[in-house]
Design a protein around this motif. Structure first.
Motif, PDB file in Angstrom:
ATOM      1  N   LEU A   3       0.866  -1.175   0.000  1.00  0.00           N
ATOM      2  CA  LEU A   3       0.000   0.000   0.000  1.00  0.00           C
ATOM      3  C   LEU A   3       0.901   1.222   0.000  1.00  0.00           C
ATOM      4  O   LEU A   3       1.605   1.495   0.970  1.00  0.00           O
ATOM      5  CB  LEU A   3      -0.917   0.018   1.223  1.00  0.00           C
ATOM      6  N   ASP A   4       0.895   1.929  -1.124  1.00  0.00           N
ATOM      7  CA  ASP A   4       1.753   3.097  -1.299  1.00  0.00           C
ATOM      8  C   ASP A   4       1.020   4.346  -0.858  1.00  0.00           C
ATOM      9  O   ASP A   4       0.066   4.773  -1.495  1.00  0.00           O
ATOM     10  CB  ASP A   4       2.168   3.204  -2.764  1.00  0.00           C
ATOM     11  N   THR A   5       1.477   4.920   0.235  1.00  0.00           N
ATOM     12  CA  THR A   5       0.929   6.188   0.708  1.00  0.00           C
ATOM     13  C   THR A   5       1.961   7.304   0.596  1.00  0.00           C
ATOM     14  O   THR A   5       1.713   8.410   1.061  1.00  0.00           O
ATOM     15  CB  THR A   5       0.462   6.078   2.171  1.00  0.00           C
ATOM     16  N   ALA A   8       6.597   8.523  -5.178  1.00  0.00           N
ATOM     17  CA  ALA A   8       7.997   8.596  -5.600  1.00  0.00           C
ATOM     18  C   ALA A   8       8.614   7.216  -5.743  1.00  0.00           C
ATOM     19  O   ALA A   8       8.121   6.401  -6.508  1.00  0.00           O
ATOM     20  CB  ALA A   8       8.781   9.492  -4.651  1.00  0.00           C
ATOM     21  N   GLU A   9       9.678   6.926  -5.002  1.00  0.00           N
ATOM     22  CA  GLU A   9      10.410   5.675  -5.163  1.00  0.00           C
ATOM     23  C   GLU A   9       9.629   4.446  -4.695  1.00  0.00           C
ATOM     24  O   GLU A   9       9.992   3.327  -5.022  1.00  0.00           O
ATOM     25  CB  GLU A   9      11.740   5.750  -4.413  1.00  0.00           C
ATOM     26  N   THR A  10       8.568   4.647  -3.943  1.00  0.00           N
ATOM     27  CA  THR A  10       7.791   3.510  -3.449  1.00  0.00           C
ATOM     28  C   THR A  10       7.260   2.678  -4.611  1.00  0.00           C
ATOM     29  O   THR A  10       7.331   1.449  -4.590  1.00  0.00           O
ATOM     30  CB  THR A  10       6.633   3.971  -2.557  1.00  0.00           C
ATOM     31  N   LEU A  17       9.456  -6.234  -3.378  1.00  0.00           N
ATOM     32  CA  LEU A  17       8.886  -6.731  -2.129  1.00  0.00           C
ATOM     33  C   LEU A  17       7.755  -7.722  -2.347  1.00  0.00           C
ATOM     34  O   LEU A  17       7.302  -8.363  -1.406  1.00  0.00           O
ATOM     35  CB  LEU A  17       8.351  -5.559  -1.301  1.00  0.00           C
ATOM     36  N   LEU A  18       7.289  -7.844  -3.580  1.00  0.00           N
ATOM     37  CA  LEU A  18       6.097  -8.634  -3.860  1.00  0.00           C
ATOM     38  C   LEU A  18       6.390 -10.092  -4.165  1.00  0.00           C
ATOM     39  O   LEU A  18       7.410 -10.423  -4.758  1.00  0.00           O
ATOM     40  CB  LEU A  18       5.358  -8.047  -5.074  1.00  0.00           C
ATOM     41  N   ALA A  19       5.452 -10.930  -3.779  1.00  0.00           N
ATOM     42  CA  ALA A  19       5.453 -12.307  -4.240  1.00  0.00           C
ATOM     43  C   ALA A  19       4.898 -12.301  -5.663  1.00  0.00           C
ATOM     44  O   ALA A  19       4.309 -11.311  -6.099  1.00  0.00           O
ATOM     45  CB  ALA A  19       4.581 -13.162  -3.319  1.00  0.00           C
ATOM     46  N   PRO A  20       5.061 -13.405  -6.394  1.00  0.00           N
ATOM     47  CA  PRO A  20       4.458 -13.460  -7.728  1.00  0.00           C
ATOM     48  C   PRO A  20       2.965 -13.148  -7.674  1.00  0.00           C
ATOM     49  O   PRO A  20       2.267 -13.553  -6.741  1.00  0.00           O
ATOM     50  CB  PRO A  20       4.711 -14.902  -8.163  1.00  0.00           C
ATOM     51  N   ASP A  21       2.501 -12.419  -8.660  1.00  0.00           N
ATOM     52  CA  ASP A  21       1.103 -11.994  -8.770  1.00  0.00           C
ATOM     53  C   ASP A  21       0.689 -11.034  -7.651  1.00  0.00           C
ATOM     54  O   ASP A  21      -0.490 -10.935  -7.334  1.00  0.00           O
ATOM     55  CB  ASP A  21       0.149 -13.193  -8.804  1.00  0.00           C
ATOM     56  N   GLY A  22       1.651 -10.343  -7.052  1.00  0.00           N
ATOM     57  CA  GLY A  22       1.349  -9.391  -5.988  1.00  0.00           C
ATOM     58  C   GLY A  22       0.674  -8.145  -6.520  1.00  0.00           C
ATOM     59  O   GLY A  22       0.584  -7.922  -7.730  1.00  0.00           O
ATOM     60  N   ARG A  23       0.202  -7.337  -5.599  1.00  0.00           N
ATOM     61  CA  ARG A  23      -0.514  -6.109  -5.953  1.00  0.00           C
ATOM     62  C   ARG A  23       0.121  -4.909  -5.281  1.00  0.00           C
ATOM     63  O   ARG A  23       0.537  -4.982  -4.133  1.00  0.00           O
ATOM     64  CB  ARG A  23      -1.967  -6.200  -5.506  1.00  0.00           C
ATOM     65  N   VAL A  24       0.118  -3.815  -6.013  1.00  0.00           N
ATOM     66  CA  VAL A  24       0.527  -2.524  -5.470  1.00  0.00           C
ATOM     67  C   VAL A  24      -0.687  -1.612  -5.575  1.00  0.00           C
ATOM     68  O   VAL A  24      -1.272  -1.466  -6.646  1.00  0.00           O
ATOM     69  CB  VAL A  24       1.710  -1.921  -6.248  1.00  0.00           C
ATOM     70  N   VAL A  25      -1.073  -1.033  -4.445  1.00  0.00           N
ATOM     71  CA  VAL A  25      -2.189  -0.094  -4.417  1.00  0.00           C
ATOM     72  C   VAL A  25      -1.618   1.250  -3.990  1.00  0.00           C
ATOM     73  O   VAL A  25      -0.983   1.351  -2.940  1.00  0.00           O
ATOM     74  CB  VAL A  25      -3.286  -0.554  -3.428  1.00  0.00           C
ATOM     75  N   SER A  26      -1.850   2.250  -4.814  1.00  0.00           N
ATOM     76  CA  SER A  26      -1.312   3.575  -4.516  1.00  0.00           C
ATOM     77  C   SER A  26      -2.444   4.587  -4.398  1.00  0.00           C
ATOM     78  O   SER A  26      -3.375   4.590  -5.203  1.00  0.00           O
ATOM     79  CB  SER A  26      -0.354   4.022  -5.622  1.00  0.00           C
ATOM     80  N   ILE A  27      -2.344   5.429  -3.373  1.00  0.00           N
ATOM     81  CA  ILE A  27      -3.307   6.509  -3.197  1.00  0.00           C
ATOM     82  C   ILE A  27      -2.638   7.861  -3.415  1.00  0.00           C
ATOM     83  O   ILE A  27      -3.183   8.891  -3.053  1.00  0.00           O
ATOM     84  CB  ILE A  27      -3.980   6.448  -1.809  1.00  0.00           C
TER      85      ILE A  27
END
Length: 109
Positions: A3-5, A8-10, A17-27
């Motif tokens: 969860l990107d709060t 920038a570099e996040t 940092l993710l496992a395969p098929d991971g998700r990044v959610v950015s607000i």
């Protein structure tokens, strides 16, 4: 999941940092283009949710919480020391059934 709060570099570092098929959610809305090539290797999916800050909306939500009209459904609470088990539960790979509602990690104890 990341969860990107911060922005920038996040976004750029998240795939590492993710496992395969991971998700990044950015607000966070970022004005600078980000290099997301590392996400290709883990088949990551990105989800973006942009909102405008609103003190009025926050006050309305606060009043709903105060009146007990807005409450999260908490299905289970685990201590932080069981974070690995929490992941297994959410992934459906545990003997413990997935709870109805949120699975909360207690970081205070």
């Amino acid at each position: 999941m990341v969860l990107d709060t911060l922005g920038a570099e996040t976004l750029t570092n998240s795939p590492h940092l993710l496992a395969p098929d991971g998700r990044v959610v950015s607000i966070v809305d970022t004005a600078q283009p980000q290099n997301l090539l590392a996400a290709w290797n883990v088949n990551a999916s990105y989800h973006f949710l942009f909102t405008r800050p609103s003190a009025e909306r926050m006050e309305k939500l606060g009043r709903l919480v105060d009146r007990g009209l807005l409450r999260p459904v908490v299905g289970a609470v685990l201590p932080l020391t069981q974070v690995a088990e929490a992941h297994l539960i959410l992934e459906g790979r545990s003997d413990t059934p997935r709870p109805r509602g949120k699975l909360v990690l207690n970081v205070a104890d």
